[in-house]
Design a protein around this motif. Structure first.
Motif, PDB file in Angstrom:
ATOM      1  N   CYS A 138      -5.965  16.249   5.841  1.00 46.13           N
ATOM      2  CA  CYS A 138      -5.132  15.749   4.752  1.00 46.13           C
ATOM      3  C   CYS A 138      -4.326  14.531   5.182  1.00 46.13           C
ATOM      4  O   CYS A 138      -3.897  14.442   6.338  1.00 46.13           O
ATOM      5  N   VAL A 139      -4.124  13.632   4.238  1.00 47.65           N
ATOM      6  CA  VAL A 139      -3.184  12.540   4.415  1.00 47.65           C
ATOM      7  C   VAL A 139      -2.138  12.669   3.314  1.00 47.65           C
ATOM      8  O   VAL A 139      -2.473  12.695   2.131  1.00 47.65           O
ATOM      9  N   PHE A 140      -0.879  12.786   3.706  1.00 48.87           N
ATOM     10  CA  PHE A 140       0.212  12.847   2.733  1.00 48.87           C
ATOM     11  C   PHE A 140       0.815  11.460   2.633  1.00 48.87           C
ATOM     12  O   PHE A 140       1.254  10.893   3.634  1.00 48.87           O
ATOM     13  N   MET A 141       0.811  10.914   1.414  1.00 47.76           N
ATOM     14  CA  MET A 141       1.291   9.546   1.239  1.00 47.76           C
ATOM     15  C   MET A 141       2.147   9.420  -0.009  1.00 47.76           C
ATOM     16  O   MET A 141       2.244  10.336  -0.834  1.00 47.76           O
ATOM     17  N   GLU A 142       2.754   8.265  -0.125  1.00 47.12           N
ATOM     18  CA  GLU A 142       3.633   7.949  -1.250  1.00 47.12           C
ATOM     19  C   GLU A 142       2.871   8.027  -2.573  1.00 47.12           C
ATOM     20  O   GLU A 142       1.725   7.590  -2.673  1.00 47.12           O
ATOM     21  N   ARG A 143       3.527   8.610  -3.572  1.00 47.10           N
ATOM     22  CA  ARG A 143       2.960   8.647  -4.916  1.00 47.10           C
ATOM     23  C   ARG A 143       3.436   7.417  -5.683  1.00 47.10           C
ATOM     24  O   ARG A 143       4.640   7.155  -5.764  1.00 47.10           O
ATOM     25  N   LEU A 144       2.510   6.668  -6.248  1.00 48.15           N
ATOM     26  CA  LEU A 144       2.837   5.442  -6.958  1.00 48.15           C
ATOM     27  C   LEU A 144       2.881   5.687  -8.463  1.00 48.15           C
ATOM     28  O   LEU A 144       2.013   6.378  -9.001  1.00 48.15           O
ATOM     29  N   VAL A 197       0.868  -1.181   0.000  1.00 50.41           N
ATOM     30  CA  VAL A 197       0.000   0.000   0.000  1.00 50.41           C
ATOM     31  C   VAL A 197       0.904   1.229   0.000  1.00 50.41           C
ATOM     32  O   VAL A 197       2.079   1.141   0.362  1.00 50.41           O
ATOM     33  N   PRO A 198       0.376   2.392  -0.403  1.00 55.77           N
ATOM     34  CA  PRO A 198       1.211   3.601  -0.349  1.00 55.77           C
ATOM     35  C   PRO A 198       1.654   3.892   1.081  1.00 55.77           C
ATOM     36  O   PRO A 198       0.874   3.748   2.023  1.00 55.77           O
ATOM     37  N   ALA A 199       2.906   4.294   1.240  1.00 59.06           N
ATOM     38  CA  ALA A 199       3.408   4.650   2.566  1.00 59.06           C
ATOM     39  C   ALA A 199       2.787   5.964   3.019  1.00 59.06           C
ATOM     40  O   ALA A 199       2.686   6.914   2.242  1.00 59.06           O
ATOM     41  N   VAL A 200       2.328   6.002   4.258  1.00 56.60           N
ATOM     42  CA  VAL A 200       1.757   7.230   4.822  1.00 56.60           C
ATOM     43  C   VAL A 200       2.890   8.060   5.419  1.00 56.60           C
ATOM     44  O   VAL A 200       3.618   7.593   6.298  1.00 56.60           O
ATOM     45  N   HIS A 201       3.034   9.304   4.955  1.00 56.79           N
ATOM     46  CA  HIS A 201       4.092  10.181   5.445  1.00 56.79           C
ATOM     47  C   HIS A 201       3.615  11.098   6.574  1.00 56.79           C
ATOM     48  O   HIS A 201       4.346  11.366   7.511  1.00 56.79           O
ATOM     49  N   LEU A 202       2.360  11.560   6.459  1.00 60.29           N
ATOM     50  CA  LEU A 202       1.869  12.518   7.457  1.00 60.29           C
ATOM     51  C   LEU A 202       0.347  12.540   7.461  1.00 60.29           C
ATOM     52  O   LEU A 202      -0.289  12.526   6.400  1.00 60.29           O
ATOM     53  N   LEU A 203      -0.220  12.566   8.649  1.00 64.58           N
ATOM     54  CA  LEU A 203      -1.660  12.773   8.825  1.00 64.58           C
ATOM     55  C   LEU A 203      -1.855  14.145   9.450  1.00 64.58           C
ATOM     56  O   LEU A 203      -1.438  14.382  10.589  1.00 64.58           O
ATOM     57  N   ASP A 204      -2.459  15.046   8.708  1.00 58.82           N
ATOM     58  CA  ASP A 204      -2.718  16.409   9.186  1.00 58.82           C
ATOM     59  C   ASP A 204      -4.207  16.526   9.460  1.00 58.82           C
ATOM     60  O   ASP A 204      -5.005  16.812   8.563  1.00 58.82           O
ATOM     61  N   GLU A 205      -4.587  16.280  10.714  1.00 57.52           N
ATOM     62  CA  GLU A 205      -6.010  16.295  11.058  1.00 57.52           C
ATOM     63  C   GLU A 205      -6.595  17.701  10.984  1.00 57.52           C
ATOM     64  O   GLU A 205      -7.770  17.869  10.675  1.00 57.52           O
ATOM     65  N   ARG A 206      -5.792  18.704  11.268  1.00 60.30           N
ATOM     66  CA  ARG A 206      -6.290  20.078  11.248  1.00 60.30           C
ATOM     67  C   ARG A 206      -6.752  20.485   9.852  1.00 60.30           C
ATOM     68  O   ARG A 206      -7.801  21.106   9.691  1.00 60.30           O
ATOM     69  N   ARG A 207      -5.983  20.113   8.844  1.00 63.42           N
ATOM     70  CA  ARG A 207      -6.350  20.443   7.467  1.00 63.42           C
ATOM     71  C   ARG A 207      -7.127  19.333   6.781  1.00 63.42           C
ATOM     72  O   ARG A 207      -7.578  19.506   5.640  1.00 63.42           O
TER      73      ARG A 207
END
Length: 207
Positions: free
Chosen positions: A51-57, A39-49
């Protein structure tokens, strides 16, 4: 991947639901990854905004790969030849087997995807074969060890493939055969799947 605010919901409720959904999505992805599911690697979870920043495949979806293959098969078919092959072609069988094994790993790890379609599997590598398959889009995923939930997951996949890829009966049969043989609960899930199919046909008939 941001989740946009829904203006028809109360802002406080929307934030709470968005936060809960994001946490569930990331939790399911991490659990799947620990079980060996690509699965794409999760880099950051920004609950305030939201957003989930994850690996681009890199690569394309299984949907695009199969669609191109079936179009070529249809274009090369002889007049009067049935539109659906009785057996998978080698590349088609390889895709079906890999997809089924990823679903088995997900389910055996206690994760149900909730939206198993060929658009939510991505493949790297050349179209002629090879490469690696990833599972994406865990927005509707959750944790469950229920055979009913697993069967519903497979039913969603079965219906999605049939609707998106005419002539894909052999592909679906291969997926279900591999799942049944390799899942720890294969026989029980298949029994449940038969019941889910019957309920689905009943809804189609009577609404």
């Amino acid at each position: 991947m941001p989740l946009f605010a829904l203006r028809y919901r109360h802002p406080t409720l929307d934030k709470q639901l968005t936060k809960s959904r994001l946490r569930s999505e990331v939790r399911s992805m991490c659990k799947a990854r620990r079980a060996g599911v690509p699965v794409p690697a999760v880099h950051l979870l920004d609950e305030r905004r939201g957003c989930v920043f994850m690996e681009r495949l890199a690569g394309g979806t299984v949907r695009d790969r199969l669609r191109g293959m079936y179009q070529k098969r249809k274009a090369g078919a002889s007049p009067g030849e049935p539109g659906e092959a009785d057996a998978c072609k080698p590349y088609e069988r390889g895709v079906a087997e890999e997809l089924a094994r990823l679903v088995v790993r997900l389910h055996d790890a206690g994760v149900v995807h909730g939206d198993l379609t060929t658009s939510n599997f991505m493949m790297s590598g050349p179209e002629a074969g090879g490469g690696k398959m990833h599972v994406i889009d865990f927005g509707l995923a959750g944790t469950s060890t229920s055979n009913e939930d697993r069967a519903v997951d497979l039913y969603v996949l079965e219906r999605a493939v049939a609707t998106t890829h005419p002539g894909s009966g052999a592909f679906v049969r291969e997926v279900m055969s591999v799942y049944k043989n390799e899942s720890k609960s294969g026989d029980k899930v298949m029994q449940r799947l038969a019941e889910v199919r019957a309920r689905g046909r009943k809804r189609e008939c009577f609404g």
